[in-house]
Design a protein around this motif. Structure first.
Motif, mmCIF file in Angstrom:
data_model
loop_
_atom_site.group_PDB
_atom_site.id
_atom_site.type_symbol
_atom_site.label_atom_id
_atom_site.label_comp_id
_atom_site.label_asym_id
_atom_site.label_seq_id
_atom_site.Cartn_x
_atom_site.Cartn_y
_atom_site.Cartn_z
ATOM 1 N N VAL A 357 -7.176 10.546 12.293
ATOM 2 C CA VAL A 357 -8.568 10.998 12.379
ATOM 3 C C VAL A 357 -9.295 10.724 11.069
ATOM 4 N N LEU A 358 -8.644 11.080 9.926
ATOM 5 C CA LEU A 358 -9.264 10.847 8.618
ATOM 6 C C LEU A 358 -9.457 9.353 8.369
ATOM 7 N N ALA A 359 -8.463 8.553 8.756
ATOM 8 C CA ALA A 359 -8.590 7.101 8.565
ATOM 9 C C ALA A 359 -9.736 6.542 9.397
ATOM 10 N N ARG A 360 -9.877 7.030 10.643
ATOM 11 C CA ARG A 360 -10.947 6.540 11.521
ATOM 12 C C ARG A 360 -12.305 6.930 10.967
ATOM 13 N N GLU A 361 -12.413 8.156 10.445
ATOM 14 C CA GLU A 361 -13.693 8.607 9.895
ATOM 15 C C GLU A 361 -14.112 7.740 8.704
ATOM 16 N N LYS A 362 -13.127 7.279 7.876
ATOM 17 C CA LYS A 362 -13.461 6.484 6.688
ATOM 18 C C LYS A 362 -13.441 4.982 6.967
ATOM 19 N N GLY A 363 -13.065 4.624 8.213
ATOM 20 C CA GLY A 363 -13.029 3.209 8.553
ATOM 21 C C GLY A 363 -11.906 2.455 7.859
ATOM 22 N N ILE A 364 -10.778 3.112 7.648
ATOM 23 C CA ILE A 364 -9.641 2.502 6.944
ATOM 24 C C ILE A 364 -8.561 2.146 7.959
ATOM 25 N N GLU A 365 -8.015 0.955 7.848
ATOM 26 C CA GLU A 365 -6.975 0.500 8.754
ATOM 27 C C GLU A 365 -5.606 1.015 8.300
ATOM 28 N N LEU A 366 -4.756 1.387 9.275
ATOM 29 C CA LEU A 366 -3.394 1.838 8.998
ATOM 30 C C LEU A 366 -2.408 0.840 9.590
ATOM 31 N N LEU A 394 -5.315 7.869 1.650
ATOM 32 C CA LEU A 394 -6.607 7.856 2.334
ATOM 33 C C LEU A 394 -7.687 8.558 1.511
ATOM 34 N N LYS A 395 -7.268 9.628 0.800
ATOM 35 C CA LYS A 395 -8.243 10.390 0.011
ATOM 36 C C LYS A 395 -8.872 9.526 -1.078
ATOM 37 N N TYR A 396 -8.064 8.675 -1.724
ATOM 38 C CA TYR A 396 -8.554 7.904 -2.870
ATOM 39 C C TYR A 396 -8.829 6.437 -2.517
ATOM 40 N N GLY A 411 22.112 -0.137 -0.505
ATOM 41 C CA GLY A 411 22.653 1.154 -0.099
ATOM 42 C C GLY A 411 21.619 2.257 0.004
ATOM 43 N N GLU A 412 20.346 1.916 -0.054
ATOM 44 C CA GLU A 412 19.271 2.895 0.051
ATOM 45 C C GLU A 412 18.247 2.395 1.070
ATOM 46 N N VAL A 413 17.394 3.320 1.514
ATOM 47 C CA VAL A 413 16.245 2.945 2.332
ATOM 48 C C VAL A 413 15.008 3.131 1.468
ATOM 49 N N LEU A 414 14.260 2.042 1.291
ATOM 50 C CA LEU A 414 13.095 2.045 0.403
ATOM 51 C C LEU A 414 11.826 2.163 1.233
ATOM 52 N N PHE A 415 11.034 3.194 0.945
ATOM 53 C CA PHE A 415 9.724 3.394 1.571
ATOM 54 C C PHE A 415 8.655 2.982 0.569
ATOM 55 N N ALA A 416 7.584 2.343 1.077
ATOM 56 C CA ALA A 416 6.463 1.957 0.219
ATOM 57 C C ALA A 416 5.163 2.281 0.942
ATOM 58 N N VAL A 417 4.272 3.026 0.275
ATOM 59 C CA VAL A 417 2.954 3.363 0.814
ATOM 60 C C VAL A 417 1.920 2.730 -0.109
ATOM 61 N N LYS A 418 1.245 1.707 0.416
ATOM 62 C CA LYS A 418 0.332 0.899 -0.406
ATOM 63 C C LYS A 418 -1.096 1.082 0.086
ATOM 64 N N ASP A 419 -2.027 1.333 -0.875
ATOM 65 C CA ASP A 419 -3.437 1.462 -0.514
ATOM 66 C C ASP A 419 -4.270 0.483 -1.321
#
Length: 495
Positions: A357-366, A394-396, A411-419
């Motif tokens: 909802v927040l992404a749609r309000e700001k027009g940001i693609e996920l 999304l906030k920034y 031996g690990e699972v790597l998560f990355a969140v890029k904006d």
């Protein structure tokens, strides 16, 4: 092997004493031997001059006969003269003292020296292990006609004396034994002095060293030095310093106990306050929702907009309170992991659903890529980590997109969140994970929040045994990375 100061000091002083004693002993023996040989040589010079005068003077024939019979040796040299030889006009007259076999072994007197002797000389000779000085003193040469050939030739004239050095050797041996005994005594005295110096100087230092080592483990440890010098003063200063440190530690422990108590009270207060605040917030949100549904009558457009804002503000306040409750629970150590097998793709979709909802309000693609990975983790906490990071991104991010990728690595699972947001200054890359820390802490900042979201994320990740970090450039966006150990992983491909 590393030696202690004690052994270094004692061994060094002992080695110095040994070298000094042996060096002076050898020098003394050498000097004594040289002096005694010089005395024997001077005695030989005196005898040679006397022998020369009597052998080449008037009435010399009877004297030469005495030499040949060995009588003159006993009269002239005592125990030092071993043999004499007078060569007059090429004719040798030899007298020996003791067994003649020694002379044969020496082979000194077998032939007359040729060419004729021109100057005095002496050299050492050893026979049956006993050293001798062979002294030769020229008298000049005589010309004579050889009765066999009729030729004129030079006939040698010289005096030769053998001087025994047995007495010198014996005296040097006695002196060597005396010097060896004195050297041993000096070495023993040197060792005693080394031990005494160690006990009086290095001993207190060793006591201080051991006291410092004990003090690291036991704050009650103190140094006890009995000497009445600067070392005792040093020990007293150390004891005073130890007293100050112990007093400071006790004071800090009291402060820490008070701080822990205050922190516990704070956490309890936050928990109680959060629960108490959530009840009226639920009521406000519930009644507002009823009004929006028109149960109490129709609403004007302005009224509906106001009620929608009330609901949004209530949701925002509820999220803040939830963060406070989560943080207080973490601080109190009340959070535990409940790991289960988690399908990362499904978990990621649920986290995205919370922020669409927040992404749609700001027009940001996920965008998200998980590729069917499964891991062992606490599903609730891992989802909260993803929601907090997505909400923060999304906030920034005024415009653009937010991408989430997941992959296996070492031996690990790597998560990355890029904006593609505003970015974070480098000096905040570590500080941003601290509680109540925000890039803009002013009251006019355009973004809300308490600055707890990333600190909660960090604690949840570390509870799983993972780590979190970020890369960022101002104006070019930020990427948050975190890892979860791959305790059990099935299927999927690297993204």
């Amino acid at each position: 092997m590393s030696w202690s100061l004690k052994y270094k000091f004692i061994v060094t002083l002992a080695a110095f004493t040994v070298v000094l004693s042996v060096s002076f002993g050898l020098i003394a023996i050498q000097r004594l031997n040289s002096d005694l040989e010089d005395q024997i040589l001077k005695q030989g010079e005196y005898i040679a001059n006397d022998l020369k005068a009597k052998s080449f003077g008037a009435n010399s024939e009877s004297f030469l006969a005495q030499i040949a019979q060995g009588y003159w040796i006993l009269w002239a040299g005592g125990g030092n003269v071993f043999y004499v030889q007078v060569v007059k006009y090429g004719q040798p007259y030899t007298g020996v003292l003791g067994r003649t076999e020694r002379i044969k072994e020496l082979k000194l007197l077998d032939e007359v020296l040729t060419p004729p002797v021109s100057e005095s000389r002496s050299h050492r000779v050893t026979s049956e292990g006993v050293p001798y000085l062979d002294l030769i003193k020229p008298v000049g040469e005589t010309e004579a006609i050889d009765i066999n050939t009729g030729e004129l030739k030079q006939l040698p004239n010289y005096v030769r004396i053998g001087l025994s050095l047995a007495a010198v050797q014996e005296q040097v041996r006695r002196e060597f034994l005396i010097i060896s005994g004195l050297s041993t005594l000096y070495i023993v005295v040197g060792l005693l002095i080394a031990f005494w110096l160690y006990q009086s100087i290095l001993g207190p230092i060793d006591v201080l060293t051991q006291s410092v080592k004990r003090f690291k483990r036991d704050r009650q440890a103190r140094a006890h030095v009995t000497s009445r010098d600067e070392l005792r003063t040093l020990a007293e200063e150390f004891n005073r310093m130890a007293d100050s440190i112990q007093e400071r530690d006790e004071r800090l422990e009291r402060v820490n106990r008070e701080l822990r108590k205050a922190n516990r009270v704070k956490s309890e207060f936050l928990a109680v306050m959060g629960h108490e605040l959530k009840t009226p917030i639920h009521a406000i949100r519930g009644y507002s929702q009823l009004l929006l549904e028109g149960i109490d009558g129709s609403l004007t457009a302005a009224q509906q907009e106001d009620l929608e804002n009330i609901v949004k503000s209530g949701d925002h306040l509820r999220a803040l309170i939830d963060n406070i409750l989560q943080f207080s629970k973490l601080e109190a150590g009340g959070e535990t992991l409940h790991p289960t097998e988690v399908e990362v793709g499904r978990l990621l979709e649920e986290a995205l659903q919370n922020v669409r909802v927040l992404a749609r309000e700001k027009g940001i693609e996920l965008h998200a890529h998980a590729n069917g990975l499964r891991i062992q983790a606490d599903e609730t906490k891992l989802k909260q980590v993803l929601i907090n990071l997505l909400s923060n991104a999304l906030k920034y991010t005024p415009r653009g997109q937010v991408d989430v990728t997941v992959e296996r690595r070492n031996g690990e699972v790597l998560f990355a969140v890029k904006d593609t947001g505003i970015g974070i200054p480098e000096e905040y890359h570590e500080k941003i994970f601290e509680p109540f820390t925000q890039l803009d802490s002013s009251t006019t900042r355009p973004w809300g929040g308490l600055g707890l979201g990333l600190s909660i994320v960090k604690k949840y990740v570390e509870m799983h045994g993972g780590r979190i970090w970020l890369t960022s450039s101002l104006g070019a966006g930020t990427t948050f990375y975190f890892t979860i150990p791959e305790q059990s992983c099935q299927g999927g491909e690297n993204a």
